[in-house]
Design an enzyme around this catalytic site. Sequence first.
Site, PDB file in Angstrom:
ATOM      1  N   ASP A  64     -24.591   2.152 -27.139  1.00 24.35           N
ATOM      2  CA  ASP A  64     -25.264   2.937 -28.184  1.00 24.35           C
ATOM      3  C   ASP A  64     -26.719   3.116 -27.837  1.00 24.35           C
ATOM      4  O   ASP A  64     -27.628   2.775 -28.371  1.00 24.35           O
ATOM      5  CB  ASP A  64     -25.086   2.301 -29.555  1.00 24.35           C
ATOM      6  CG  ASP A  64     -23.715   2.601 -30.131  1.00 24.35           C
ATOM      7  OD1 ASP A  64     -23.007   3.454 -29.590  1.00 24.35           O
ATOM      8  OD2 ASP A  64     -23.355   1.974 -31.133  1.00 24.35           O
TER       9      ASP A  64
ATOM     10  N   ASP B 189     -17.252   0.972 -32.792  1.00 22.00           N
ATOM     11  CA  ASP B 189     -18.350   0.612 -33.697  1.00 22.00           C
ATOM     12  C   ASP B 189     -17.849   0.171 -35.061  1.00 22.00           C
ATOM     13  O   ASP B 189     -17.282   0.988 -35.792  1.00 22.00           O
ATOM     14  CB  ASP B 189     -19.275   1.812 -33.913  1.00 22.00           C
ATOM     15  CG  ASP B 189     -20.283   1.988 -32.812  1.00 22.00           C
ATOM     16  OD1 ASP B 189     -20.823   0.970 -32.340  1.00 22.00           O
ATOM     17  OD2 ASP B 189     -20.535   3.135 -32.429  1.00 22.00           O
TER      18      ASP B 189
ATOM     19  N   HIS C 245     -14.996   0.588 -26.384  1.00 19.70           N
ATOM     20  CA  HIS C 245     -16.096   0.400 -27.327  1.00 19.70           C
ATOM     21  C   HIS C 245     -15.703   0.962 -28.687  1.00 19.70           C
ATOM     22  O   HIS C 245     -15.243   2.094 -28.783  1.00 19.70           O
ATOM     23  CB  HIS C 245     -17.337   1.117 -26.788  1.00 19.70           C
ATOM     24  CG  HIS C 245     -18.391   1.368 -27.806  1.00 19.70           C
ATOM     25  ND1 HIS C 245     -19.088   0.353 -28.389  1.00 19.70           N
ATOM     26  CD2 HIS C 245     -18.863   2.511 -28.332  1.00 19.70           C
ATOM     27  CE1 HIS C 245     -19.963   0.870 -29.242  1.00 19.70           C
ATOM     28  NE2 HIS C 245     -19.840   2.191 -29.217  1.00 19.70           N
TER      29      HIS C 245
END
Length: 116
Positions: A116, A4, A2
């Site tokens: 998130d 962002d 992951h």
Amino acid sequence: SHCDPGWLSTFEGYYTSDVNRILSGAMDQLVNDRNKRFVWAEISFFSRWYEDQALDRKQKFRELVQDGRWEFVGAGWAQNDEAASDLMLVVNQMTTGHQYLLENFGVQPRIGWQID
């Protein structure tokens, strides 16, 4: 994995310093070891990486997807920020990511994953 977009750096900055290395390294590991699998979430970073790959590498990547060794989870354009999300923004960015995968690889995520 992951990552962002825009969290600690710009999109390009994060892509250059981390994401390109992560995705390239993961692919190299999968090509060299048939017992390994990898999952990825954010299609914005993935599409940037995939479009930079040579044709032969793209073909190898497609084989990894078809063999189920590289899987997309969640697969929105980015992870939603649940603290300040709008329903239509969530739907639109998820749709964008899913459409990219369907158009380019003929796959859709089987697993919803929202970290998130």
